[in-house]
Design a protein around this motif. Structure first.
Motif, mmCIF file in Angstrom:
data_model
loop_
_atom_site.group_PDB
_atom_site.id
_atom_site.type_symbol
_atom_site.label_atom_id
_atom_site.label_comp_id
_atom_site.label_asym_id
_atom_site.label_seq_id
_atom_site.Cartn_x
_atom_site.Cartn_y
_atom_site.Cartn_z
ATOM 1 N N UNK A 356 -7.685 5.036 11.426
ATOM 2 C CA UNK A 356 -8.718 5.527 10.518
ATOM 3 C C UNK A 356 -8.336 6.834 9.862
ATOM 4 N N UNK A 357 -7.689 7.729 10.620
ATOM 5 C CA UNK A 357 -7.251 9.013 10.065
ATOM 6 C C UNK A 357 -6.079 8.830 9.105
ATOM 7 N N UNK A 358 -5.165 7.940 9.459
ATOM 8 C CA UNK A 358 -3.955 7.738 8.649
ATOM 9 C C UNK A 358 -4.208 6.981 7.353
ATOM 10 N N UNK A 359 -5.261 6.169 7.324
ATOM 11 C CA UNK A 359 -5.505 5.312 6.160
ATOM 12 C C UNK A 359 -6.861 5.600 5.529
ATOM 13 N N UNK A 360 -7.301 6.828 5.607
ATOM 14 C CA UNK A 360 -8.585 7.224 5.036
ATOM 15 C C UNK A 360 -8.455 7.326 3.515
ATOM 16 N N UNK A 361 -9.182 6.486 2.755
ATOM 17 C CA UNK A 361 -9.078 6.530 1.289
ATOM 18 C C UNK A 361 -9.470 7.874 0.693
ATOM 19 N N UNK A 362 -10.355 8.607 1.359
ATOM 20 C CA UNK A 362 -10.768 9.904 0.823
ATOM 21 C C UNK A 362 -9.653 10.937 0.920
ATOM 22 N N UNK A 363 -8.681 10.672 1.774
ATOM 23 C CA UNK A 363 -7.541 11.584 1.917
ATOM 24 C C UNK A 363 -6.331 11.069 1.149
ATOM 25 N N UNK A 364 -6.039 9.772 1.321
ATOM 26 C CA UNK A 364 -4.816 9.200 0.773
ATOM 27 C C UNK A 364 -4.993 8.491 -0.560
ATOM 28 N N UNK A 365 -6.230 8.335 -1.010
ATOM 29 C CA UNK A 365 -6.458 7.680 -2.290
ATOM 30 C C UNK A 365 -6.849 6.217 -2.137
ATOM 31 N N UNK A 366 -7.122 5.558 -3.277
ATOM 32 C CA UNK A 366 -7.606 4.185 -3.270
ATOM 33 C C UNK A 366 -6.597 3.195 -2.693
ATOM 34 N N UNK A 367 -5.323 3.526 -2.737
ATOM 35 C CA UNK A 367 -4.300 2.617 -2.206
ATOM 36 C C UNK A 367 -3.921 2.973 -0.764
ATOM 37 N N UNK A 368 -4.806 3.667 -0.071
ATOM 38 C CA UNK A 368 -4.499 4.152 1.281
ATOM 39 C C UNK A 368 -4.152 3.026 2.240
ATOM 40 N N UNK A 369 -4.725 1.831 2.035
ATOM 41 C CA UNK A 369 -4.502 0.727 2.955
ATOM 42 C C UNK A 369 -3.431 -0.244 2.465
ATOM 43 N N UNK A 370 -2.627 0.213 1.525
ATOM 44 C CA UNK A 370 -1.491 -0.560 1.041
ATOM 45 C C UNK A 370 -0.204 0.080 1.537
ATOM 46 N N UNK A 371 0.777 -0.763 1.871
ATOM 47 C CA UNK A 371 2.071 -0.286 2.369
ATOM 48 C C UNK A 371 2.954 0.038 1.165
ATOM 49 N N UNK A 372 3.156 1.309 0.903
ATOM 50 C CA UNK A 372 3.938 1.760 -0.252
ATOM 51 C C UNK A 372 4.880 2.894 0.163
ATOM 52 N N UNK A 373 6.111 2.585 0.539
ATOM 53 C CA UNK A 373 7.059 3.640 0.936
ATOM 54 C C UNK A 373 7.286 4.671 -0.162
ATOM 55 N N UNK A 374 7.115 4.249 -1.419
ATOM 56 C CA UNK A 374 7.395 5.152 -2.540
ATOM 57 C C UNK A 374 6.499 6.382 -2.540
ATOM 58 N N UNK A 375 5.355 6.310 -1.859
ATOM 59 C CA UNK A 375 4.449 7.465 -1.867
ATOM 60 C C UNK A 375 5.107 8.689 -1.232
ATOM 61 N N UNK A 376 6.118 8.460 -0.373
ATOM 62 C CA UNK A 376 6.785 9.572 0.309
ATOM 63 C C UNK A 376 7.963 10.127 -0.490
ATOM 64 N N UNK A 377 8.255 9.506 -1.628
ATOM 65 C CA UNK A 377 9.362 9.973 -2.462
ATOM 66 C C UNK A 377 8.882 10.924 -3.556
ATOM 67 N N UNK A 378 7.597 11.236 -3.554
ATOM 68 C CA UNK A 378 7.025 12.179 -4.517
ATOM 69 C C UNK A 378 6.055 13.086 -3.774
ATOM 70 N N UNK A 379 5.492 14.036 -4.492
ATOM 71 C CA UNK A 379 4.538 14.947 -3.854
ATOM 72 C C UNK A 379 3.318 14.179 -3.367
ATOM 73 N N UNK A 380 2.877 14.498 -2.169
ATOM 74 C CA UNK A 380 1.699 13.851 -1.611
ATOM 75 C C UNK A 380 0.443 14.338 -2.332
ATOM 76 N N UNK A 381 -0.631 13.543 -2.340
ATOM 77 C CA UNK A 381 -1.882 13.976 -2.967
ATOM 78 C C UNK A 381 -2.367 15.307 -2.409
ATOM 79 N N UNK A 382 -3.009 16.105 -3.250
ATOM 80 C CA UNK A 382 -3.498 17.418 -2.821
ATOM 81 C C UNK A 382 -4.455 17.308 -1.640
ATOM 82 N N UNK A 383 -5.237 16.232 -1.593
ATOM 83 C CA UNK A 383 -6.195 16.069 -0.508
ATOM 84 C C UNK A 383 -5.488 15.887 0.836
#
Length: 467
Positions: A356-383
């Motif tokens: 729940x903490x790792x895949x919280x949409x309010x923290x990680x965005x609307x795609x929080x529950x999708x497996x996307x390695x590319x998210x770690x190749x750029x700056x993480x969301x400010x939240x």
């Protein structure tokens, strides 16, 4: 006489459990105002749904009630693979081999002890009894009865300082499940004792220069003052805990990564290409620590898998005193009030949802529950940066945080990268035809749909690379 004693003890235990249940259900608690799912059973509460191994209720609870809710309680690896696929692609149980591999890695690097040559197949006598036992341990500790035992029986049993009596009671219980668990615990204990005795013997014989964890512990304990020295039983416990913790979660994580790569061939190819390029730039030599830990896409695949699929989906904690629990955002109570903190009475069981903490949409965005390695190749969301997650790893709770955080999280990351770099540059992994379910809560493990949930396995098609 024996039957009378069992009857008396059973009566005492039943009385204690009855009082605890009555207190939970009839005595008012400040937690009553916390919203949560309705109890599906007057006896079992929400525990059957929460401990449903498919996880379907777990995800639904998170979606319906968010981050805070109240639950009702009860009443030689590369060569081994190559030998198997030398005549063509073959279906191999990945979980079996990852369990053996992680056990041998922690054995040799952490304890100076070899469990497994990694040469033979699953039915070989070469397979260490510890490996067989631990693989079944997680499967047996599943379901509602596990919650009942760990929450009600074990705390009571821990207060009885009569080990022989407790052993005798266990042996008298007419349950195959109980006796299977007893045999597994005996194997884990025997292995810990063997490792400790081996280290003691080496120290006596003068071979005391080894730098593995257990050798250091044995030397430090031998030179400690009497009041600081650990008893043999305490050392056995340390050895058993280190071995189990370093094997089970690591094998689960590695199996999950390979499983996902089998479903995403394009990602597997991209990762393989990164590994080949790195090895080419190193004149064909194996990568050293600095090289393998700085490969960006390998790191991204591991981080994203550990984010969305943590080996441990929940962490259970018990409040040791009355406390005030602050909330990151207010919740609406059952009375309609908005509250930003909760009074938690002493003895309350808290289930912290790692997923729940790792895949919280309010923290990680609307795609929080999708497996996307590319998210770690750029700056993480400010939240994510502002979430102040009390973790030790990438704003994730996968390795927990604070004084109870995983002490081996750096070791685990390196282990994943080394194993993947060896396997992916020699083999291709493809999902098999069987549907795989990942059990939860507890340590996640793969099982065949419709199969025996106490015998986890992950069959995948493995083929040698044509390079």
């Amino acid at each position: 006489m024996g039957s009378l004693l069992v009857l008396v003890l059973s009566t005492c235990i039943l009385a204690g459990l009855t009082w605890k249940l009555v207190r939970e259900y009839l005595v008012k608690s400040p937690l009553d105002q916390i919203p949560g799912p309705r109890s599906s059973s007057w006896l079992a509460g929400n525990i059957p749904e929460f401990y449903d191994k498919t996880g379907k209720h777990y995800y639904q609870f998170l979606e319906d009630y968010g981050s805070v809710m109240k639950l009702q309680g009860l009443l030689g690896l590369q060569k081994s693979f190559m030998n198997q696929v030398k005549n063509g692609p073959k279906e191999i149980d990945i979980l079996h081999w990852m369990s053996r591999t992680t056990l041998e890695i922690i054995g040799q690097s952490g304890m100076g002890y070899s469990f497994d040559s990694l040469k033979e197949d699953a039915g070989s006598a070469d397979l260490h009894p510890y490996s067989r036992s631990v693989k079944r341990f997680g499967g047996l500790l599943s379901g509602t009865h596990t919650f009942f035992i760990t929450s009600y029986i074990l705390p009571f049993a821990a207060k009885l300082n009569y080990p022989r009596l407790k052993r005798w009671i266990v042996e008298c219980i007419p349950s195959q499940w109980v006796h299977d668990l007893k045999d597994i615990v005996d194997t884990i204990q025997k292995t810990a004792v063997d490792i400790y005795r081996t280290k003691q013997k080496a120290m006596i014989e003068g071979d005391d220069g080894k730098k593995d964890i257990i050798s250091i512990l044995v030397r430090a304990n031998a030179s400690a003052a009497d009041e600081d020295r650990l008893s043999d039983e305490e050392v056995f416990g340390q050895v058993a805990s280190l071995t189990f913790a370093a094997m089970d979660t690591s094998s689960s994580a590695l199996s999950r990564i390979i499983y996902i790569l089998g479903e995403h061939q394009e990602v597997q190819d991209r990762l393989r290409q990164e590994l080949f390029e790195a090895k080419k730039n190193n004149n064909g030599k194996d990568l050293d620590y600095d090289q393998i830990t700085t490969l960006p896409f390998l790191d991204a695949v591991i981080r994203e898998t550990l984010r969305l699929h943590p080996p441990l989906s929940i962490a259970i904690r018990t409040a040791r005193k009355d406390m005030i629990l602050p909330l990151s955002k207010p919740i609406k109570s059952t009375t309609g009030d908005h509250i930003s903190e909760i009074f938690v009475p002493n003895g309350t069981s808290l289930f912290a949802s790692i997923y729940g903490a790792n895949a919280d949409p309010e923290i990680w965005g609307e795609d929080a529950q999708e497996w996307k390695p590319e998210r770690w190749l750029k700056d993480l969301p400010e939240k994510v940066e502002a979430s102040q997650m009390p973790s030790i790893y990438s704003h994730l709770m996968t390795f927990l945080g604070g004084s109870r955080a995983c002490i081996g999280f750096k070791f685990a990351q390196l282990e994943f990268k080394i194993v993947l770099s060896i396997l992916l540059t020699s083999f291709r992994f493809t999902s098999g035809p069987q549907k795989i379910l990942w059990t939860m809560p507890g340590i996640t493990s793969p099982v065949l749909e419709g199969g025996d949930i106490t015998h986890p396995s992950l069959p995948m098609l493995v083929s040698p690379l044509d390079v």
